[in-house]
Design a protein around this motif. Structure first.
Motif, PDB file in Angstrom:
ATOM      1  N   MET A  91      19.548   5.123   5.913  1.00 18.83           N
ATOM      2  CA  MET A  91      18.259   4.517   6.197  1.00 18.83           C
ATOM      3  C   MET A  91      18.316   3.700   7.484  1.00 18.83           C
ATOM      4  O   MET A  91      19.178   2.839   7.650  1.00 18.83           O
ATOM      5  CB  MET A  91      17.812   3.632   5.039  1.00 18.83           C
ATOM      6  CG  MET A  91      16.386   3.177   5.191  1.00 18.83           C
ATOM      7  SD  MET A  91      15.669   2.405   3.737  1.00 18.83           S
ATOM      8  CE  MET A  91      16.852   1.153   3.370  1.00 18.83           C
ATOM      9  N   GLU A 101      12.677   0.427   6.935  1.00 17.34           N
ATOM     10  CA  GLU A 101      11.624   0.627   5.940  1.00 17.34           C
ATOM     11  C   GLU A 101      10.556  -0.430   6.113  1.00 17.34           C
ATOM     12  O   GLU A 101      10.813  -1.499   6.661  1.00 17.34           O
ATOM     13  CB  GLU A 101      12.183   0.617   4.523  1.00 17.34           C
ATOM     14  CG  GLU A 101      12.683  -0.715   4.029  1.00 17.34           C
ATOM     15  CD  GLU A 101      13.175  -0.654   2.593  1.00 17.34           C
ATOM     16  OE1 GLU A 101      12.453  -0.128   1.728  1.00 17.34           O
ATOM     17  OE2 GLU A 101      14.286  -1.127   2.354  1.00 17.34           O
ATOM     18  N   GLN A 102       9.358  -0.101   5.642  1.00 14.37           N
ATOM     19  CA  GLN A 102       8.226  -1.014   5.781  1.00 14.37           C
ATOM     20  C   GLN A 102       7.243  -0.747   4.653  1.00 14.37           C
ATOM     21  O   GLN A 102       6.950   0.413   4.349  1.00 14.37           O
ATOM     22  CB  GLN A 102       7.545  -0.798   7.133  1.00 14.37           C
ATOM     23  CG  GLN A 102       6.366  -1.686   7.395  1.00 14.37           C
ATOM     24  CD  GLN A 102       6.780  -3.098   7.747  1.00 14.37           C
ATOM     25  OE1 GLN A 102       7.771  -3.299   8.433  1.00 14.37           O
ATOM     26  NE2 GLN A 102       6.032  -4.064   7.275  1.00 14.37           N
ATOM     27  N   THR A 103       6.717  -1.814   4.042  1.00 14.89           N
ATOM     28  CA  THR A 103       5.638  -1.669   3.072  1.00 14.89           C
ATOM     29  C   THR A 103       4.346  -1.523   3.852  1.00 14.89           C
ATOM     30  O   THR A 103       4.053  -2.348   4.736  1.00 14.89           O
ATOM     31  CB  THR A 103       5.569  -2.900   2.144  1.00 14.89           C
ATOM     32  OG1 THR A 103       6.811  -3.012   1.449  1.00 14.89           O
ATOM     33  CG2 THR A 103       4.444  -2.763   1.144  1.00 14.89           C
ATOM     34  N   ILE A 160       7.684   0.665  12.763  1.00 13.59           N
ATOM     35  CA  ILE A 160       8.916   0.367  12.045  1.00 13.59           C
ATOM     36  C   ILE A 160      10.057   0.409  13.052  1.00 13.59           C
ATOM     37  O   ILE A 160      10.295   1.446  13.674  1.00 13.59           O
ATOM     38  CB  ILE A 160       9.162   1.382  10.911  1.00 13.59           C
ATOM     39  CG1 ILE A 160       7.967   1.425   9.969  1.00 13.59           C
ATOM     40  CG2 ILE A 160      10.439   1.028  10.153  1.00 13.59           C
ATOM     41  CD1 ILE A 160       8.033   2.536   8.944  1.00 13.59           C
ATOM     42  N   LEU A 189      11.155  11.081   7.332  1.00 11.40           N
ATOM     43  CA  LEU A 189      10.453  10.003   6.660  1.00 11.40           C
ATOM     44  C   LEU A 189      10.426  10.265   5.165  1.00 11.40           C
ATOM     45  O   LEU A 189      10.406  11.422   4.737  1.00 11.40           O
ATOM     46  CB  LEU A 189       9.009   9.908   7.143  1.00 11.40           C
ATOM     47  CG  LEU A 189       8.754   9.687   8.618  1.00 11.40           C
ATOM     48  CD1 LEU A 189       7.271   9.850   8.919  1.00 11.40           C
ATOM     49  CD2 LEU A 189       9.203   8.311   9.026  1.00 11.40           C
ATOM     50  N   GLU A 239       7.475   6.045  -0.984  1.00 16.05           N
ATOM     51  CA  GLU A 239       7.630   5.626  -2.372  1.00 16.05           C
ATOM     52  C   GLU A 239       6.418   4.794  -2.771  1.00 16.05           C
ATOM     53  O   GLU A 239       5.896   4.043  -1.954  1.00 16.05           O
ATOM     54  CB  GLU A 239       8.895   4.793  -2.558  1.00 16.05           C
ATOM     55  CG  GLU A 239      10.167   5.551  -2.336  1.00 16.05           C
ATOM     56  CD  GLU A 239      11.410   4.675  -2.454  1.00 16.05           C
ATOM     57  OE1 GLU A 239      11.278   3.469  -2.753  1.00 16.05           O
ATOM     58  OE2 GLU A 239      12.503   5.202  -2.245  1.00 16.05           O
ATOM     59  N   GLN A 271       9.905  13.620   0.889  1.00 10.43           N
ATOM     60  CA  GLN A 271      10.335  13.376   2.264  1.00 10.43           C
ATOM     61  C   GLN A 271       9.843  14.496   3.168  1.00 10.43           C
ATOM     62  O   GLN A 271       9.526  15.573   2.709  1.00 10.43           O
ATOM     63  CB  GLN A 271      11.848  13.256   2.341  1.00 10.43           C
ATOM     64  CG  GLN A 271      12.585  14.456   1.809  1.00 10.43           C
ATOM     65  CD  GLN A 271      14.067  14.198   1.648  1.00 10.43           C
ATOM     66  OE1 GLN A 271      14.523  13.074   1.765  1.00 10.43           O
ATOM     67  NE2 GLN A 271      14.821  15.221   1.366  1.00 10.43           N
ATOM     68  N   THR A 329       5.691   2.364   0.327  1.00  9.96           N
ATOM     69  CA  THR A 329       6.831   2.024   1.182  1.00  9.96           C
ATOM     70  C   THR A 329       7.233   3.261   1.970  1.00  9.96           C
ATOM     71  O   THR A 329       7.483   4.314   1.386  1.00  9.96           O
ATOM     72  CB  THR A 329       8.024   1.531   0.343  1.00  9.96           C
ATOM     73  OG1 THR A 329       7.611   0.388  -0.399  1.00  9.96           O
ATOM     74  CG2 THR A 329       9.185   1.154   1.234  1.00  9.96           C
ATOM     75  N   LEU A 330       7.257   3.138   3.293  1.00 12.95           N
ATOM     76  CA  LEU A 330       7.740   4.209   4.166  1.00 12.95           C
ATOM     77  C   LEU A 330       9.164   3.885   4.588  1.00 12.95           C
ATOM     78  O   LEU A 330       9.464   2.747   4.950  1.00 12.95           O
ATOM     79  CB  LEU A 330       6.881   4.320   5.423  1.00 12.95           C
ATOM     80  CG  LEU A 330       5.616   5.150   5.353  1.00 12.95           C
ATOM     81  CD1 LEU A 330       4.933   5.168   6.715  1.00 12.95           C
ATOM     82  CD2 LEU A 330       5.881   6.553   4.894  1.00 12.95           C
ATOM     83  N   LYS A 331      10.018   4.892   4.546  1.00 12.00           N
ATOM     84  CA  LYS A 331      11.404   4.726   4.979  1.00 12.00           C
ATOM     85  C   LYS A 331      11.710   5.730   6.081  1.00 12.00           C
ATOM     86  O   LYS A 331      11.266   6.871   6.027  1.00 12.00           O
ATOM     87  CB  LYS A 331      12.368   4.940   3.815  1.00 12.00           C
ATOM     88  CG  LYS A 331      12.244   3.883   2.739  1.00 12.00           C
ATOM     89  CD  LYS A 331      13.248   4.081   1.640  1.00 12.00           C
ATOM     90  CE  LYS A 331      13.124   3.002   0.580  1.00 12.00           C
ATOM     91  NZ  LYS A 331      14.123   3.139  -0.468  1.00 12.00           N
ATOM     92  N   TRP A 374      14.776   7.697   7.920  1.00 16.67           N
ATOM     93  CA  TRP A 374      16.162   8.127   7.673  1.00 16.67           C
ATOM     94  C   TRP A 374      16.731   8.782   8.913  1.00 16.67           C
ATOM     95  O   TRP A 374      16.036   9.524   9.607  1.00 16.67           O
ATOM     96  CB  TRP A 374      16.208   9.130   6.513  1.00 16.67           C
ATOM     97  CG  TRP A 374      15.738   8.537   5.221  1.00 16.67           C
ATOM     98  CD1 TRP A 374      14.461   8.525   4.736  1.00 16.67           C
ATOM     99  CD2 TRP A 374      16.531   7.857   4.260  1.00 16.67           C
ATOM    100  NE1 TRP A 374      14.428   7.887   3.532  1.00 16.67           N
ATOM    101  CE2 TRP A 374      15.679   7.472   3.200  1.00 16.67           C
ATOM    102  CE3 TRP A 374      17.886   7.552   4.179  1.00 16.67           C
ATOM    103  CZ2 TRP A 374      16.139   6.788   2.091  1.00 16.67           C
ATOM    104  CZ3 TRP A 374      18.345   6.869   3.055  1.00 16.67           C
ATOM    105  CH2 TRP A 374      17.477   6.491   2.033  1.00 16.67           C
TER     106      TRP A 374
END
Length: 136
Positions: A33, A36-38, A48, A64, A67, A99, A129-131, A133
């Motif tokens: 990772m 990440e950002q809410t 981000i 990306l 969640e 993803q 929540t976006l992450k 990777w």
């Protein structure tokens, strides 16, 4: 005399075997990772930043994940250090827990400084929540 020659040759044999034997790299290629950002349904976009030091930002591919809610990704801009930014607009809907397909870095590897995402949260959800990777 014969034992003395064998004793002197032993370190060279061991060194030769060690050099010729392929060693497993402790930094094996894997996804990790970068940031990440809410995100909120009231906001149309988010920036981000990539976390970590210079070497942790050096990646071969980026993807990306989402969640908490389904997210429609309208446009993503990948900000590379010392390279032109990449704009990708064909991600579509990113299901919660899903993803995107991986996007290769420009060149062999690239340092990702951050990602800008234009989005819409679906199904009346308030947050997700976006992450980001990276693959190295």
């Amino acid at each position: 005399m014969k034992i003395r020659i064998l004793t002197l040759m032993a370190p060279f044999v061991v060194a030769s075997v060690a050099i010729l034997t392929p060693a497993e790299s402790s930094g094996a290629d894997q996804w990790f990772m970068l940031g990440e950002q809410t995100i909120k349904s009231a906001d149309p976009s988010v920036n981000i930043n990539s976390e970590g030091n210079r070497w942790e930002k050096d990646v071969k591919s980026v993807k990306l994940s989402a969640e908490g809610a389904d997210v429609e990704i309208e446009k993503v801009v990948l900000h590379w250090d010392n390279r032109r930014d990449d704009t990708v607009s064909d991600f579509g809907v990113l299901k919660s827990g899903g993803q995107t397909a991986a996007k290769n870095a420009p060149g062999r590897k690239g340092r990702l400084t951050g990602v800008s995402v234009q989005y819409k949260i679906l199904n009346d959800a308030k947050t997700a929540t976006l992450k980001i990777w990276g693959y190295d």
